[in-house]
Scaffold this active site. Sequence first.
Site, short mmCIF file in Angstrom:
data_model
loop_
_atom_site.label_atom_id
_atom_site.label_comp_id
_atom_site.label_asym_id
_atom_site.label_seq_id
_atom_site.Cartn_x
_atom_site.Cartn_y
_atom_site.Cartn_z
N GLU A 1 0.81 -1.23 0.00
CA GLU A 1 0.00 0.00 0.00
C GLU A 1 0.84 1.27 0.00
O GLU A 1 0.60 2.17 0.80
CB GLU A 1 -0.97 -0.02 1.19
CG GLU A 1 -1.93 -1.18 1.10
CD GLU A 1 -2.86 -1.31 2.31
OE1 GLU A 1 -3.00 -0.34 3.08
OE2 GLU A 1 -3.46 -2.39 2.47
N GLU B 1 -5.64 -10.68 -1.09
CA GLU B 1 -6.46 -10.42 0.11
C GLU B 1 -7.96 -10.45 -0.24
O GLU B 1 -8.74 -9.65 0.27
CB GLU B 1 -6.10 -9.07 0.75
CG GLU B 1 -4.64 -8.94 1.13
CD GLU B 1 -4.29 -7.63 1.83
OE1 GLU B 1 -5.19 -6.93 2.31
OE2 GLU B 1 -3.08 -7.33 1.89
O1 9MR Z 1 -7.07 -7.80 8.68
C1 9MR Z 1 -6.05 -7.06 9.29
C2 9MR Z 1 -6.48 -6.57 10.67
O2 9MR Z 1 -6.69 -7.68 11.53
C3 9MR Z 1 -5.43 -5.64 11.24
O3 9MR Z 1 -5.90 -5.09 12.47
C4 9MR Z 1 -5.07 -4.53 10.26
C5 9MR Z 1 -3.93 -3.66 10.76
O4 9MR Z 1 -2.76 -4.43 10.90
O5 9MR Z 1 -4.70 -5.09 9.02
C6 9MR Z 1 -5.69 -5.88 8.40
O6 9MR Z 1 -5.20 -6.38 7.18
C7 9MR Z 1 -4.93 -5.39 6.16
C8 9MR Z 1 -3.72 -5.86 5.39
O7 9MR Z 1 -2.63 -6.07 6.25
C9 9MR Z 1 -3.34 -4.89 4.29
N1 9MR Z 1 -4.48 -4.61 3.42
C10 9MR Z 1 -5.72 -4.23 4.10
C11 9MR Z 1 -6.09 -5.27 5.17
C12 9MR Z 1 -7.40 -4.89 5.84
O8 9MR Z 1 -7.26 -3.71 6.56
#
Ligand code: 9MR
Length: 365
Positions: A161, A276
Amino acid sequence: MIERHSQTDWNEAQPTRRALLRAAAGVAAGTVAGAGHAAVASAPIPLGSAAEIGAFRADSRYRAALKRHCDVVVPMNDLKWEALRQDRSRFDFSGADEIVAFAEANRKALRGHALLWGEALPAWAKAMTTRAEAERELIRHIEVVVDRYKGRIATWDVVNEAIRWEPSPRQPYRDTIWQRLLGPEHVEIAFRTAARVDPKARLVLNDYHFEEPVADAAARRRIALDICRRLKDKGIPVHGIGMQAHLYAEKGIDVDGVQRFMRELDDLNLDVEITELDVIDWKMPADSGKRDAAAAALVSTFLEAVVAVKRPKAIVTWGLTDRYSWIHETFPRRDSARARPLPLDADYRAKPMLAVLERYRAGLS
Ligand code: 9MR
């Protein structure tokens, strides 16, 4: 039920004789989900899921679902800085090691997520103030983490990102601590370091909002390609682009745009992986049957658009069961219905989306 496809090295996924036979048998027996779809045997695509450590530890059904439905496992949060680096001087690999051990014991491949991200950082990292400090920490982090899992985590989301929401060629990058302190070079440093530490690892630029039929998504695709082209021109290895594919049920898919993107990736000799996948259904009517059908159709439209041009190295969903998903908090519905973003419902029953995914896993699409 389609037989579980146990593929340890999903990077080398090839249409095996067994897969082809299995595919043919499924067609003959009429057991293939998504009836009406002209099933054609082709290379199976490894399926996977992110594994969230809390559910992983507490819920044996969650672990069973990972065993059954995944060829690839991704620690959802435990390889992020926030998990590994609460303490600046000491790495905490406890969560990541648990999921890696589970994957290895069950002969699953692993994806590592993520070496550089502007979020999920410990307080001390967000408070860094100098270029030298950021560079030193970033390089050390990647050296330690990639080295620990060298030869075991085959693929890394090296940069996650980094692309601005509405990027332009002059301003491609998101405003993060890395961009503020290191400028555009943060991407190069991350890829160069990962490649140096594990020259055999597959290195991926991971990002989202590539597939909606809007100008921003087209701009983001262009920027992602530009970033990779520039890395390659400088001799810095990058092997693929990860499309997160958090799909909005109400927005639809830019099929032409996605297919152009696949051809452009081919031109640059880059892989694609779906990293994802889930469906954001907050604007959909409450009726769960209708929502599940719409989610399956959306996932099918998206994956067909991709696969018709280019076979992804893997298709990874961001969790397996509606019981646990970030979407409940991030995209809350106005009514009392719960979001249904994933291939299994909250009680681990298969939803139509699972049948769509299993077609690819079996090599029938
Ligand atoms: O699903 C993830 C959530 O449990 C965490 O709290 C969050 C922050 O670390 O990240 C979420 O996963 C993200 C991923 O790492 C990157 N793309 C977006 C995902 C959803 O927010």
